[in-house]
Design a protein around this motif. Structure first.
Motif, mmCIF file in Angstrom:
data_model
loop_
_atom_site.group_PDB
_atom_site.id
_atom_site.type_symbol
_atom_site.label_atom_id
_atom_site.label_comp_id
_atom_site.label_asym_id
_atom_site.label_seq_id
_atom_site.Cartn_x
_atom_site.Cartn_y
_atom_site.Cartn_z
ATOM 1 N N PRO A 9 0.797 -1.070 0.080
ATOM 2 C CA PRO A 9 -0.012 -0.048 -0.230
ATOM 3 C C PRO A 9 0.826 1.323 -0.193
ATOM 4 N N TRP A 10 0.231 2.266 -0.657
ATOM 5 C CA TRP A 10 1.018 3.605 -0.504
ATOM 6 C C TRP A 10 1.480 4.247 0.866
ATOM 7 N N TRP A 11 1.103 3.783 1.887
ATOM 8 C CA TRP A 11 1.575 4.192 3.240
ATOM 9 C C TRP A 11 2.633 3.462 3.700
ATOM 10 N N VAL A 12 2.845 2.211 3.249
ATOM 11 C CA VAL A 12 4.109 1.560 3.537
ATOM 12 C C VAL A 12 5.320 2.126 2.667
ATOM 13 N N LYS A 13 5.114 2.629 1.434
ATOM 14 C CA LYS A 13 6.254 3.250 0.546
ATOM 15 C C LYS A 13 6.550 4.721 1.135
ATOM 16 N N TRP A 14 5.453 5.407 1.487
ATOM 17 C CA TRP A 14 5.726 6.874 1.732
ATOM 18 C C TRP A 14 5.837 7.348 3.027
ATOM 19 N N VAL A 15 5.361 6.333 4.095
ATOM 20 C CA VAL A 15 5.486 6.598 5.475
ATOM 21 C C VAL A 15 6.218 5.756 6.260
ATOM 22 N N ALA A 16 5.849 4.383 6.299
ATOM 23 C CA ALA A 16 6.676 3.362 7.004
ATOM 24 C C ALA A 16 8.116 3.361 6.723
ATOM 25 N N PRO A 18 10.239 5.641 5.161
ATOM 26 C CA PRO A 18 10.986 6.628 5.745
ATOM 27 C C PRO A 18 11.176 6.637 7.198
ATOM 28 N N VAL A 19 10.231 6.302 7.921
ATOM 29 C CA VAL A 19 10.205 6.370 9.402
ATOM 30 C C VAL A 19 11.208 5.433 9.752
ATOM 31 N N ILE A 20 11.263 4.187 9.335
ATOM 32 C CA ILE A 20 12.112 3.027 9.840
ATOM 33 C C ILE A 20 13.552 3.560 9.399
ATOM 34 N N ALA A 21 13.764 4.235 8.174
ATOM 35 C CA ALA A 21 15.122 4.665 7.802
ATOM 36 C C ALA A 21 15.736 5.697 8.834
ATOM 37 N N LEU A 22 14.778 6.662 9.109
ATOM 38 C CA LEU A 22 15.210 7.615 9.993
ATOM 39 C C LEU A 22 15.582 7.127 11.503
ATOM 40 N N VAL A 23 14.626 5.880 11.947
ATOM 41 C CA VAL A 23 14.686 5.503 13.140
ATOM 42 C C VAL A 23 16.501 4.734 13.207
#
Length: 70
Positions: A9-16, A18-23
């Motif tokens: 889904p779109w939220w995995v690509k555009w939200v999850a 980047p958040v994982i990468a930032l963490v």
């Protein structure tokens, strides 16, 4: 790689993601940004000090040459 993200889904690509990468890489990113900002600050301080020194030397040279005219 594209096939993996195609079914997500779109939220995995555009939200999850980047958040994982930032963490995961947040500390590295913060240290690099801090180093660059610190280096820029030191460069600005160096430029200001050299410019101030040149200003003082020129003022001193101008005032000493005008004194010798007397």
């Amino acid at each position: 790689m594209r096939e993996i993200f195609a079914g997500m889904p779109w939220w995995v690509k555009w939200v999850a993601m980047p958040v994982i990468a930032l963490v995961v890489f947040g500390g590295v990113i913060a240290s690099v940004v801090g180093f660059v900002i610190g280096l820029l600050f030191k460069v600005l301080v160096f430029v200001a000090l050299v410019g101030g020194l040149m200003y003082v030397v020129r003022k001193f040279m101008a005032s000493s040459s005008s004194r010798s005219d007397w």
